[in-house]
Design an enzyme around this catalytic site. Structure first.
Site, PDB file in Angstrom:
ATOM      1  NE  ARG A  99      42.091  36.909  31.567  1.00  0.00           N
ATOM      2  CZ  ARG A  99      41.168  36.630  31.838  1.00  0.00           C
ATOM      3  NH1 ARG A  99      39.911  37.406  31.278  1.00  0.00           N
ATOM      4  NH2 ARG A  99      40.738  35.804  32.666  1.00  0.00           N
ATOM      5  CB  THR A 100      47.716  33.016  29.021  1.00  0.00           C
ATOM      6  OG1 THR A 100      47.537  34.056  30.110  1.00  0.00           O
ATOM      7  CG2 THR A 100      49.343  32.898  28.669  1.00  0.00           C
ATOM      8  CE  LYS A 120      47.909   7.074  26.846  1.00  0.00           C
ATOM      9  NZ  LYS A 120      48.336   6.466  25.645  1.00  0.00           N
ATOM     10  NE  ARG A 170      48.647  29.838  32.326  1.00  0.00           N
ATOM     11  CZ  ARG A 170      47.799  30.564  32.377  1.00  0.00           C
ATOM     12  NH1 ARG A 170      46.527  30.292  32.831  1.00  0.00           N
ATOM     13  NH2 ARG A 170      48.437  31.945  32.156  1.00  0.00           N
ATOM     14  CG  HIS A 206      51.923  34.891  33.688  1.00  0.00           C
ATOM     15  ND1 HIS A 206      52.119  34.486  32.435  1.00  0.00           N
ATOM     16  CD2 HIS A 206      50.265  34.566  33.716  1.00  0.00           C
ATOM     17  CE1 HIS A 206      50.781  34.233  31.797  1.00  0.00           C
ATOM     18  NE2 HIS A 206      49.960  34.410  32.731  1.00  0.00           N
TER      19      HIS A 206
HETATM   20  C1  NCD Z   1      46.843  34.963  35.930  1.00  0.00           C
HETATM   21  C2  NCD Z   1      47.622  33.662  36.147  1.00  0.00           C
HETATM   22  O1  NCD Z   1      47.163  32.813  35.388  1.00  0.00           O
HETATM   23  O2  NCD Z   1      48.419  33.874  37.014  1.00  0.00           O
HETATM   24  N1  NCD Z   1      46.082  34.948  34.932  1.00  0.00           N
HETATM   25  C3  NCD Z   1      46.505  35.274  33.514  1.00  0.00           C
HETATM   26  O3  NCD Z   1      47.169  34.832  32.851  1.00  0.00           O
HETATM   27  N2  NCD Z   1      46.057  36.621  33.180  1.00  0.00           N
HETATM   28  C4  NCD Z   1      46.221  35.254  36.974  1.00  0.00           C
HETATM   29  C5  NCD Z   1      45.438  34.739  37.995  1.00  0.00           C
HETATM   30  O4  NCD Z   1      45.116  33.356  37.541  1.00  0.00           O
HETATM   31  O5  NCD Z   1      44.981  34.939  39.110  1.00  0.00           O
END
Ligand code: NCD
Length: 297
Positions: A50-51, A80, A101, A129
């Site tokens: 999703r993100t 590397k 991320r 997040h």
């Molecule tokens: C979450 C995350 O990556 O922290 N997912 C997301 O971005 N919707 C939650 C998860 O991974 O449980």
């Protein structure tokens, strides 16, 4: 240049102007291509559905272009031995915004300290997040009309989950909030969050049973067990599943949220309940991320 690193950085005015723009995008779309000629790089060292895709879709809908890599730990020069800082120094010279991320809790701050362009924290380790918490809060406002005064139960793996941490920080900005942290004692929310909530006059309870609050909360925020982050096997600790019976006991206006992905903590038969808001929540991610990008670049 503005970065999005942590939820605490947002004040209520900024949140409300973000939500107005998100609502405008949701209801009227975007026709003026504010990101025309801008490049967003998505740099993902951890898996994402999703993100990453909602950020990419958001930037494309704003008229911008997208490049990037998932599995960046393997597909970038990190394999590397290149440091995150060196990668960011270079990639930020090619980009107008980097959506990052990473596995490490301080990665977004480290990236921002050397970047030539805006950094957006798309989830860092067990830290935060922030963009997820903004879309969570947008969904709460959209579904319940009001954020002040809500009672929420955050349920599941609160120690290793980052979305609950960011959402708690955001809720700390509002009035008369009650947060019930419902978790096995080994998965309970960390003290740093409790200290912050005390400072911001948020009422909280530490519980290990959803029955205690099921009929008083406005929001159940369910989360999955973060298995990939556990040192030991904690699978026996995760017993906080929703059931149709529990959902029946919720107030009629109350909603069920989940950042997704889910495992079996929300059984499929709950999806058809009018209280299930998690897919709408995920869909809102697009509009909120469009607004975030439009406001930082
Ligand atoms: C979450 C995350 O990556 O922290 N997912 C997301 O971005 N919707 C939650 C998860 O991974 O449980």
């Amino acid at each position: 240049m503005r970065h999005i690193l942590k939820s605490q950085d947002f004040d209520r005015d900024r949140i409300q102007s973000l939500f107005s723009l998100a609502k405008q995008y949701k209801t009227q779309g975007c026709t003026n291509n504010p990101m025309s000629g801008k490049i967003m790089c998505s740099l993902f060292y951890e898996p994402s559905t999703r993100t990453r895709l909602s950020f990419e879709s958001a930037h494309l809908k704003l008229g911008g272009s997208v490049m990037g890599t998932d599995n960046a730990g393997e597909f970038s020069s990190a394999i590397k031995g290149e440091s995150l800082e060196d990668s960011i120094r270079v990639i930020s010279a090619y980009s107008d915004v980097i959506v990052l991320r990473h596995t490490e809790n301080n990665a977004a701050e480290r990236a921002a300290s050397v970047s030539h362009c805006s950094i957006v924290n798309a989830g860092n380790g067990t830290g935060q997040h922030p963009t997820q918490s903004l879309l969570d809060l947008y969904t709460i406002q959209d579904k319940l009309s009001e954020i002040n005064g809500i009672k929420i139960a955050m349920v599941g793996d609160l120690k290793y989950g980052r979305t609950v941490r960011s959402l708690a920080y955001l809720l700390g900005k509002y009035e008369n909030i009650t947060i019930n942290f419902v978790a096995h004692p080994d998965m309970q929310i960390s003290d740093d969050i409790l200290v912050y909530l005390e400072k911001h006059n948020v009422t909280y309870n530490l519980l290990n049973n959803l029955h205690d609050v099921i009929d008083v909360v406005d929001v159940i925020y369910q989360t999955r067990s973060q298995k990939e982050r556990h040192d030991a096997d904690l699978s026996n600790h995760y017993s906080l599943k929703l059931t149709p019976n529990l959902v029946e006991k919720m107030q009629d206006h109350a909603i069920i949220m989940h950042p997704l992905p889910r495992n079996d903590e929300i059984p499929l038969e709950i999806d058809c309940s009018h209280k299930a808001a998690y897919f709408e929540q995920a869909a809102n991610g697009l509009w909120v991320r469009m607004a975030l990008l439009a406001q930082i670049i």
